[in-house]
Design a protein around this motif. Structure first.
Motif: not given
Length: 218
Positions: A38, A41, A106, A130, A134, A138, A206-207, A209-211, A213
């Motif tokens: 983090e 990034q 999801s 994760w 997180e 979720s 989806l959040w 999946l974004w985390r 990356r």
């Protein structure tokens, strides 16, 4: 480091960090890696190089983390020990497993109502890519919002039934004449609340999946 991109610098540092932390407990190593990722990034090459310099040698980071562990914890493996060629990451630490878990969280409830969502929640909880925070966000947030939605809707239905009962018995105000083609005010409210709860379920996956990356199997 002239000519190297931010991505190259970051991945090289994380690779060395993974090697240095191989002897640490998996949860500790995962949290340290996620925190450092983090920090790196979104930085350009110069800023990435400067931040890496401030973070220091990955071996020193692993040694410091090892020193903070309680007595009896496993000893860290030196960063110079090569990884055996046939070593394979645990299935739950791969990106493929993580992507499947997030998509199941999801959309599993759409394919198999209720059960599909619970399966996705279990898969997400097993994945090591994760961190704990997180996973809690979720899984728990949509569950809590959904539960509150049910409570609010049940309360509104009960209040509406009481009002109808009072009007029918002559103890309350006479019922208003509503257009049957238009929804009542409470219909619009509970549909809106339910919609928010339902929308949060795919959004949470989806959040994740974004985390995901930039994270790789360990």
């Amino acid at each position: 480091m002239a000519g190297l991109t931010a991505d190259t610098l970051r991945e090289d540092y994380l690779t060395r960090l993974d090697e240095a932390m191989r002897g640490l407990p998996h949860g500790v190593a995962t949290d340290i890696r996620a925190g450092i990722l983090e920090e790196l990034q979104g930085l350009d090459a110069d800023a990435t190089a400067a931040r890496i310099a401030r973070l220091g040698d990955p071996v020193a980071i692993a040694r410091e983390a090892q020193a903070e562990l309680p007595a009896g914890a496993p000893t860290a493996v030196a960063a110079t020990v090569p990884q055996t060629p046939d070593a394979r990451p645990a299935p739950t630490s791969t990106r493929g497993f993580a992507i499947a878990a997030a998509l199941t969280l999801s959309f599993g409830g759409i394919v198999v109502p209720v059960v599909g969502w619970f399966v996705g929640a279990v898969l997400v909880s097993l994945c090591s890519l994760w961190n704990t925070g997180e996973k809690i966000v979720s899984i728990v947030v949509p569950f809590v919002v959904g539960g509150l939605s049910i409570i609010v809707i049940s309360t509104m239905i009960t209040v509406s039934a009481w009002e109808s009962s009072d009007s029918a018995s002559g103890t309350g105000n006479p019922p208003a004449v509503n257009n049957p083609l238009l929804p009542a005010w409470y219909d619009m409210i509970w549909v809106g609340i339910m919609g928010v709860g339902i929308l949060l379920i795919p959004v949470s996956g989806l959040w994740l999946l974004w985390r995901l990356r930039g994270r790789t199997a360990r």
